[in-house]
Structures are given as structure tokens and as C-alpha cells.
Design a protein around this motif. Sequence first.
Motif, short mmCIF file in Angstrom:
data_model
loop_
_atom_site.label_atom_id
_atom_site.label_comp_id
_atom_site.label_asym_id
_atom_site.label_seq_id
_atom_site.Cartn_x
_atom_site.Cartn_y
_atom_site.Cartn_z
N ARG A 116 0.84 -1.19 0.00
CA ARG A 116 0.00 0.00 0.00
C ARG A 116 0.88 1.24 0.00
O ARG A 116 1.96 1.26 0.62
CB ARG A 116 -0.91 0.04 1.24
CG ARG A 116 -1.92 -1.11 1.32
CD ARG A 116 -2.99 -0.97 0.26
NE ARG A 116 -4.04 -1.97 0.41
CZ ARG A 116 -4.03 -3.18 -0.17
NH1 ARG A 116 -3.00 -3.52 -0.93
NH2 ARG A 116 -5.05 -4.02 0.00
N ARG A 117 0.44 2.30 -0.67
CA ARG A 117 1.17 3.56 -0.64
C ARG A 117 1.06 4.20 0.74
O ARG A 117 1.99 4.78 1.26
CB ARG A 117 0.63 4.51 -1.72
CG ARG A 117 0.86 4.02 -3.14
CD ARG A 117 2.32 3.74 -3.41
NE ARG A 117 2.58 3.32 -4.77
CZ ARG A 117 3.71 2.78 -5.19
NH1 ARG A 117 4.71 2.59 -4.33
NH2 ARG A 117 3.87 2.42 -6.43
N GLN A 118 -0.12 4.12 1.32
CA GLN A 118 -0.35 4.50 2.70
C GLN A 118 -1.59 3.74 3.16
O GLN A 118 -2.32 3.19 2.34
CB GLN A 118 -0.56 6.00 2.85
CG GLN A 118 -1.79 6.55 2.13
CD GLN A 118 -1.90 8.05 2.28
OE1 GLN A 118 -1.16 8.80 1.68
NE2 GLN A 118 -2.84 8.49 3.10
N ALA A 119 -1.81 3.67 4.46
CA ALA A 119 -2.92 2.88 4.94
C ALA A 119 -3.58 3.55 6.14
O ALA A 119 -2.91 4.06 7.04
CB ALA A 119 -2.44 1.48 5.33
N SER A 120 -4.90 3.55 6.12
CA SER A 120 -5.67 4.05 7.26
C SER A 120 -5.70 2.96 8.34
O SER A 120 -5.30 1.82 8.11
CB SER A 120 -7.09 4.39 6.82
OG SER A 120 -7.75 3.20 6.39
N GLU A 121 -6.22 3.32 9.51
CA GLU A 121 -6.36 2.32 10.57
C GLU A 121 -7.32 1.22 10.14
O GLU A 121 -7.09 0.04 10.44
CB GLU A 121 -6.85 3.00 11.85
CG GLU A 121 -5.81 3.94 12.46
CD GLU A 121 -6.26 4.49 13.81
OE1 GLU A 121 -7.10 3.86 14.46
OE2 GLU A 121 -5.75 5.57 14.21
N ASN A 122 -8.37 1.58 9.43
CA ASN A 122 -9.32 0.57 8.94
C ASN A 122 -8.65 -0.39 7.96
O ASN A 122 -8.90 -1.61 8.00
CB ASN A 122 -10.52 1.24 8.27
CG ASN A 122 -11.45 1.90 9.26
OD1 ASN A 122 -11.45 1.56 10.44
ND2 ASN A 122 -12.24 2.85 8.78
N GLU A 123 -7.81 0.16 7.08
CA GLU A 123 -7.12 -0.68 6.11
C GLU A 123 -6.14 -1.62 6.80
O GLU A 123 -6.06 -2.82 6.47
CB GLU A 123 -6.37 0.19 5.09
CG GLU A 123 -5.64 -0.57 4.00
CD GLU A 123 -6.56 -1.18 2.96
OE1 GLU A 123 -6.05 -1.88 2.07
OE2 GLU A 123 -7.79 -0.97 3.04
N LEU A 124 -5.39 -1.12 7.75
CA LEU A 124 -4.46 -1.97 8.50
C LEU A 124 -5.21 -3.08 9.22
O LEU A 124 -4.78 -4.25 9.22
CB LEU A 124 -3.67 -1.13 9.50
CG LEU A 124 -2.63 -0.16 8.91
CD1 LEU A 124 -2.05 0.72 10.02
CD2 LEU A 124 -1.51 -0.92 8.21
N GLN A 125 -6.34 -2.75 9.82
CA GLN A 125 -7.12 -3.74 10.55
C GLN A 125 -7.70 -4.78 9.60
O GLN A 125 -7.72 -5.98 9.91
CB GLN A 125 -8.26 -3.06 11.33
CG GLN A 125 -9.00 -3.97 12.30
CD GLN A 125 -8.06 -4.58 13.34
OE1 GLN A 125 -7.28 -3.87 13.96
NE2 GLN A 125 -8.11 -5.89 13.51
N LYS A 126 -8.15 -4.34 8.44
CA LYS A 126 -8.71 -5.27 7.46
C LYS A 126 -7.67 -6.28 6.99
O LYS A 126 -7.93 -7.48 6.92
CB LYS A 126 -9.26 -4.49 6.26
CG LYS A 126 -9.86 -5.37 5.17
CD LYS A 126 -10.46 -4.54 4.06
CE LYS A 126 -9.41 -3.79 3.29
NZ LYS A 126 -9.98 -3.05 2.12
N LEU A 127 -6.47 -5.80 6.68
CA LEU A 127 -5.41 -6.70 6.22
C LEU A 127 -4.91 -7.58 7.36
O LEU A 127 -4.52 -8.74 7.13
CB LEU A 127 -4.26 -5.90 5.62
CG LEU A 127 -4.60 -5.11 4.35
CD1 LEU A 127 -3.38 -4.33 3.84
CD2 LEU A 127 -5.12 -6.03 3.25
N ARG A 128 -4.97 -7.06 8.56
CA ARG A 128 -4.59 -7.88 9.70
C ARG A 128 -5.55 -9.06 9.84
O ARG A 128 -5.14 -10.19 10.13
CB ARG A 128 -4.61 -7.05 10.99
CG ARG A 128 -4.14 -7.85 12.20
CD ARG A 128 -4.32 -7.06 13.49
NE ARG A 128 -3.77 -7.79 14.62
CZ ARG A 128 -3.90 -7.43 15.88
NH1 ARG A 128 -4.56 -6.31 16.17
NH2 ARG A 128 -3.37 -8.15 16.84
#
Length: 501
Positions: A433-445
Motif C-alpha cells: 500500500r502507498r499508505q494505509a488508514s487504521e481501517n485498512e491496516l485492521q482489514k489486512l490484519r
Amino acid sequence: MIALLNKAEPVFAINRNFKLGVTVLILLFILIRLFHINSPVLDRHSWNQISAASSAMNIYKDPATFWAPDSNVFKGDSEDSILAQEFPVFMGLVALGYWIAGPEIWVARIIAISIALIGWIFLLRLLLISEKRATVLFIMFLYTINSHNWFFDRAINSDTGMVSFMLASLYYFWQFMQDRSVKNSVLLLVTTLLAGLFKPYGLQIGISFIYLLVINRRMRLVLDWRLILIGTVVWVVNLGWLLYTEYYLPASISIGHDLGFNLKDLFSVKFVYVMQQRFFDQITTQFLMLFCIFAIASRKIRNDFAMALLFANLFYLSLITHGNLVHNYYQLPFTPALIVFSGLGFLYWLRAPVKKISPKVKASLAIFLLIGYVGYSGKKTWNHFRLSIGPKLIGDQIKAMDLPENTRLISLESSGTRFHETLYYADKKGWVRRQASENELQKLRSKGAEIVTVHYEEKDFSNPEKMAPLRNMLKPVWESYDCRDSYGKSCLVGIYRFKDH
């Protein structure tokens, strides 16, 4: 200088001298491409190179991935890391080299240089059909030094193989026109097939075939059963692979990828500006630009093979519009034609009667232009060699952590010229990812990501808004600002775990 040029013809008419000249140029070709032979794949266009390098490494580890080239990076939110468009002939050769000599990057570059040398030899053979030997050697010198070739001939990519076998295919098509023997038919089939398999765009060479048939008034040859059979086999095999990737490798680059035809781009001012800059700065350089344009436009200069290539190039430029606009290595097929015309135009000017300037001034100007061409080509190539070492620093740290083999990463990479280099050097799979929101980090986690790596440019790591998700959700395992990109600017490299891990 004109006298020297005139003396060169009888000198190189002697086979021993000509072979010596060719040998010296081949040694020069190899020598300058050995520079940085074992440096990390973190120079220019490393995104494209790492795709090939990752696929080759995975084929080396598991030969079955030849049929499903694995790039390590998951597409979108999926866990599918298959990346395929061109048939993985280059990646397979690199994997074979790894099996023989070990999985070292210098092995891949030696294979790339060897493939490029094949194209060099066939351009030489094409030129010898219609040009004098001294002229051929001069053009091959320009081709050897050209910055486009100098860098990409030793880069980890399929494009150089495509160009090499386009040149081989054109040579054997000419031989086929003279003698439709079994030998020439088989060699034409193999080289044309490989031009398309290295990269589908290599099939543009068919336009060159048509050009040669038209100007030689041999269009009836298209009805020859051998040529029909060759064309059928080439297209069935190449389209078969593309259809296979389209329907059986759904996460791969599809046939309708956005690198293709784009009417808006084709007729834009930006497209014209970018193409002229790449043709006349990166290929001919400004030192030979006018000679190239003159040779193409002049009726006094003729090389049917170069013009045949140029017609194919223009067709390809229109068809693969967006790809040519975005990536300068897409203009590699133009390099042979433009350099041939540059050389022919320069020599025509040099041999032309002196009118408004003295012979000494003309000779001095010629020397200045050639030195300028060599120096500028070297400078452009040197710029491409500069490294952005951050992804390897992270990768080395990941390997030192001795993580389980199936550990999944999230690679945060802010540079638009980098992508999955960190995954390659960490020898792991994951998402980029170029950058990631907290939601994006949580989703990939939730999909299995355990480790987050960061390679941020200064404009990003100094931005509190972009850094907030990292500081809120992650705890550092290793972090450093002791990193520089290819322009010497500071960057952040780091490895993180989720705070409640």
C-alpha cells in the motif's frame, strides 16, 4: 576526418580487420554492462525488474510456478500473488541459471546481457546486408554506447529479449524471402515465436514483414503455405498463453489492461512531448537528434530494415498508447531504428562536400558531437544506476528475525517508483500500500498480516496525518532514518507489529 573515414572502408574490407573490429565492440558491449553487476535491484524501474526477479526466484524454488508466475505481492485484498502476461521464458532462463550457478543477482544480469548480445549480433547481420563495413561498425558503436541499451540490457526484464528476437526474426524473414528452405522457415518460426513470448508486443515485427514485402513487390508471398503455417503457429501459441492468463490466472495482467490503446492519450500534447523527449534525449540524445530526423525524412538515405522496424514501432506506439506514455522502457523497440538512422545521417553529413565551413571546423564539430553523445549517454546511464537502498535494509532485518515462512507482511511504500521490492528482499508474501488508514491496516490484519514494514519518503514521514495510523496501531520492532533514496534524500525504514499482538 573525412580522409580517415575513407581509409576505413578498405581497412575493414579485410576480413581479419573487420572481425577484430567486431570483437572489440563486443568486448566493449559486455564490459560496460558488467558495471554494478551484483548491485541490488533497487535502481531505476526496479518495480518492473523485481516482478521478473520474484517470478524467477519462485520458479527456482518451485518449478511448477513457471505456469503461474508468482510475484510475492497480493493483488487487492486477495491472497493471490500470481502476476503473468508475457510467457515466463526470461524468468525460466534466470531460474535455470540460479540452479546452475546459485541464486545470485549477477547470474540474472549475465543472462540478460547474453540475451541482449543476441540482438546486437542480429542487428549487425541486418546492417551488413545493405551497408559497408565501416558504416556498420560505426552504427554498432553508437548502439553499444546508447544509454537505453546500456542500462536495460543488464536489467532484469523481458523487454530486451523481445527486441533481440524481433531483430533475429526480421533477419530470418529476409533470408526466408531469398530462400524458402526448411532451415530458414524453422528459424523464422522460432525467432518470431520467441519475440512474442518474451513480450506480446514483439509481434509488431509482423508489420516490418509486410513493409519488406510491399517495397520489394513480393506481397504474393503472404499466400505461401510455409508463411501461413508460421503465422498460425506464432499467433496460436501467443494468444493461447494470453487466454490462459486471462481465464485461469484471474489476478494476472489481463488482455484488456489499461496499458493499451487510449485515444485521449494518443492525441494529447503530453504524449507528443513525452515521446519526443524520450526519443531525442534518451535514445538519440540531442547530439544526434537532427541527423536521425534528417535520415528518416531524406530520400538520399535508405535502409529498408530500419524503416521496416520504424513502421512497426509506430503501429505499436499507437496500439500500446498508455504503456508508452507511462514507461520509457516501452520505447526499447525504437532504439535499433533510431540509432541506425542517427548513424547514417551523421555519416552522410560527414561525407557531404564542405560548403560554408572549413574541413577542420567540420571535423572538430564531428568530434565534439561524438564525444558529447558518448558522455551524455554515460551520464543518463549513471543516473539509472543510482540506488534507493531502503527496501533491502528492511528485507535484511526481516530475514534476521527468522520469522515463520508463511508470515504475511503489509509493505507501506510511498515512492511511486517502488512497489514490492521490500517483499522480494524479505523473501515474504504480502500486500503493498502507498499508505494505509487504521481501517485498512485492521482489514489486512484480519486476512493474516502480522508484520508491517515502512519505507517512507521525507514528505510522508514528516506528515503527522500519514503517520498517525502507524503510531496509533503499531509498535516498532526496528526503525531507522539512516536511509537515503536514489536522490540522496532521507527516508524512514521500519518494521512494526500490531500493538495488541
